[in-house]
Design an enzyme around this catalytic site. Structure first.
Site, mmCIF file in Angstrom:
data_model
loop_
_atom_site.group_PDB
_atom_site.id
_atom_site.type_symbol
_atom_site.label_atom_id
_atom_site.label_comp_id
_atom_site.label_asym_id
_atom_site.label_seq_id
_atom_site.Cartn_x
_atom_site.Cartn_y
_atom_site.Cartn_z
ATOM 1 N N SER A 1 -3.498 59.596 43.551
ATOM 2 C CA SER A 1 -2.806 58.942 44.774
ATOM 3 C C SER A 1 -3.510 59.060 46.209
ATOM 4 O O SER A 1 -3.269 58.171 47.049
ATOM 5 C CB SER A 1 -1.463 59.614 45.030
ATOM 6 O OG SER A 1 -1.283 60.577 45.269
ATOM 7 N N LYS B 1 -0.088 63.876 50.663
ATOM 8 C CA LYS B 1 -0.155 62.551 51.284
ATOM 9 C C LYS B 1 -0.570 62.580 52.579
ATOM 10 O O LYS B 1 -0.687 63.632 53.346
ATOM 11 C CB LYS B 1 1.192 61.802 51.261
ATOM 12 C CG LYS B 1 1.759 61.954 49.785
ATOM 13 C CD LYS B 1 1.142 60.750 48.895
ATOM 14 C CE LYS B 1 1.587 60.518 47.538
ATOM 15 N NZ LYS B 1 1.275 61.501 46.408
#
Length: 131
Positions: free
Chosen positions: A51, A88
């Site tokens: 990701s 993230k």
């Protein structure tokens, strides 16, 4: 944590057109001293998944995470969301927080009040193999 130093060459390695190499060492380099500012609040974590690939963070990379740093807008963070760790990019807007992946295959996660959420630490370095 043991202090292990390695040699640091005075000459820089060329990423463009090669130049003759110098055969002498400037000093020793302790990677702990160079990469870790606060040893008592710094941890290593291994990455799973893709990701964050567009930020250069790949599966099996090792993150150096400092828990003492305050996460700012656009910081890459390790967060705990509903009992699971995730890495993230933190996006801060007035009265809103988002965790954004760096891979278009994944959606941005808006942090809601009812979620179990904690910013665990700020990523300071990423170590990955040249493979």
């Amino acid at each position: 944590m043991s202090k292990e130093t390695l040699p640091l060459f005075l000459s820089r390695v060329q990423a463009g057109f090669p130049s003759p190499a110098d055969d002498y060492i400037e000093q020793s380099l302790d990677l702990n001293e160079y990469l870790i500012k606060k040893p008592t609040s710094t941890f290593f974590m291994r990455v799973a998944g893709d990701s964050m690939k567009d930020a250069g963070i790949m599966a099996d990379d090792i993150l150096i995470v400092d828990r003492s740093l305050n996460a700012a807008h656009n910081s890459i963070v390790v967060a705990m969301v509903n009992g699971e760790y995730t890495v993230k990019r933190l996006l801060k807007k007035p009265n809103q927080l988002f965790l954004a992946p760096e891979n278009k295959k994944y959606p941005i996660l808006e942090i809601k009040e009812e979620m179990d959420f904690e910013i665990w630490g700020v990523v300071t370095y990423v170590i990955h193999s040249a493979k």
